[in-house]
Write an enzyme that holds these catalytic residues in place. Structure first.
Site, mmCIF file in Angstrom:
data_model
loop_
_atom_site.group_PDB
_atom_site.id
_atom_site.type_symbol
_atom_site.label_atom_id
_atom_site.label_comp_id
_atom_site.label_asym_id
_atom_site.label_seq_id
_atom_site.Cartn_x
_atom_site.Cartn_y
_atom_site.Cartn_z
ATOM 1 N N THR A 79 77.926 -72.147 78.608
ATOM 2 C CA THR A 79 78.985 -71.134 78.681
ATOM 3 C C THR A 79 78.929 -70.159 77.508
ATOM 4 O O THR A 79 78.294 -70.415 76.491
ATOM 5 C CB THR A 79 80.374 -71.808 78.701
ATOM 6 O OG1 THR A 79 80.584 -72.507 77.479
ATOM 7 C CG2 THR A 79 80.507 -72.777 79.862
ATOM 8 N N ASP A 80 79.646 -69.058 77.693
ATOM 9 C CA ASP A 80 79.788 -68.085 76.608
ATOM 10 C C ASP A 80 81.088 -68.373 75.855
ATOM 11 O O ASP A 80 81.731 -69.403 76.101
ATOM 12 C CB ASP A 80 79.759 -66.656 77.169
ATOM 13 C CG ASP A 80 80.843 -66.386 78.200
ATOM 14 O OD1 ASP A 80 81.858 -67.127 78.242
ATOM 15 O OD2 ASP A 80 80.690 -65.422 78.970
ATOM 16 N N GLN A 81 81.483 -67.482 74.976
ATOM 17 C CA GLN A 81 82.683 -67.706 74.164
ATOM 18 C C GLN A 81 83.959 -67.799 74.990
ATOM 19 O O GLN A 81 84.951 -68.347 74.542
ATOM 20 C CB GLN A 81 82.844 -66.598 73.122
ATOM 21 C CG GLN A 81 81.895 -66.729 71.966
ATOM 22 C CD GLN A 81 82.186 -65.684 70.901
ATOM 23 O OE1 GLN A 81 82.541 -64.558 71.214
ATOM 24 N NE2 GLN A 81 82.023 -66.071 69.652
ATOM 25 N N MET A 82 83.920 -67.273 76.205
ATOM 26 C CA MET A 82 85.099 -67.304 77.069
ATOM 27 C C MET A 82 85.162 -68.576 77.913
ATOM 28 O O MET A 82 86.061 -68.740 78.723
ATOM 29 C CB MET A 82 85.108 -66.073 77.976
ATOM 30 C CG MET A 82 85.194 -64.766 77.201
ATOM 31 S SD MET A 82 85.023 -63.297 78.246
ATOM 32 C CE MET A 82 83.297 -63.386 78.719
ATOM 33 N N VAL A 116 82.997 -69.293 80.206
ATOM 34 C CA VAL A 116 82.433 -68.949 81.508
ATOM 35 C C VAL A 116 80.924 -69.166 81.455
ATOM 36 O O VAL A 116 80.278 -68.829 80.464
ATOM 37 C CB VAL A 116 82.755 -67.476 81.865
ATOM 38 C CG1 VAL A 116 82.063 -67.052 83.151
ATOM 39 C CG2 VAL A 116 84.257 -67.270 81.973
#
Length: 141
Positions: free
Chosen positions: A15-18, A20
């Site tokens: 995932t990314d920082q969000m 997601v």
């Protein structure tokens, strides 16, 4: 039509920082699904490689419909979209637990000789595998 299913638990590292799933990780999930399909049919990609052949990707298309997030479990559904003399197209859906589709995709592959990268028919190197793909393909080229 034969559809293989492979469950994937979304890992934090995907995932990314969000929170997601980063878009490039879907390509890895397609490979996992494709490998599972081959295994479900009784064949082995590793076996194809040990016989001196590879099956490189020549094209990938992914359509993102809804986000997948950390902590979710998705199912990669994989089938043979089309199978011809030299090219096989796999079809995919990545599905949320509630049954909604997160993404759809296709990937095209050819079989090549490992030594010279010249295309070769799957029928020539593995007739039983080729016959199974022809039997279950959604569309014949």
């Amino acid at each position: 039509m034969f559809i293989s299913k492979k469950e994937i638990e979304v890992r934090y590292a995907e995932t990314d920082q969000m929170g997601v799933v980063y878009h490039a990780n879907y390509v890895i999930w397609l490979e996992i699904g494709r490998t599972q399909l081959i295994k479900d049919l009784g064949f082995s990609y590793a076996g194809l490689e040990s016989d001196g052949y590879l099956s490189p990707v020549t094209n990938v298309n992914i359509h993102y419909k809804s986000s997948v997030k950390y902590g979710e479990t998705v199912v990669v559904r994989t089938w043979i979209e089309s199978h011809g003399k030299l090219r096989t197209t796999y079809g995919y859906e990545i599905v949320h637990e509630d049954g909604t589709i997160a993404s759809t995709a296709t990937s095209e592959h050819v079989v090549v000789n490992k030594d010279n990268f010249r295309p070769v028919s799957l029928k020539k190197v593995h007739p039983a595998w080729d016959a199974k793909y022809a039997e279950i393909a959604k569309v014949m080229d």
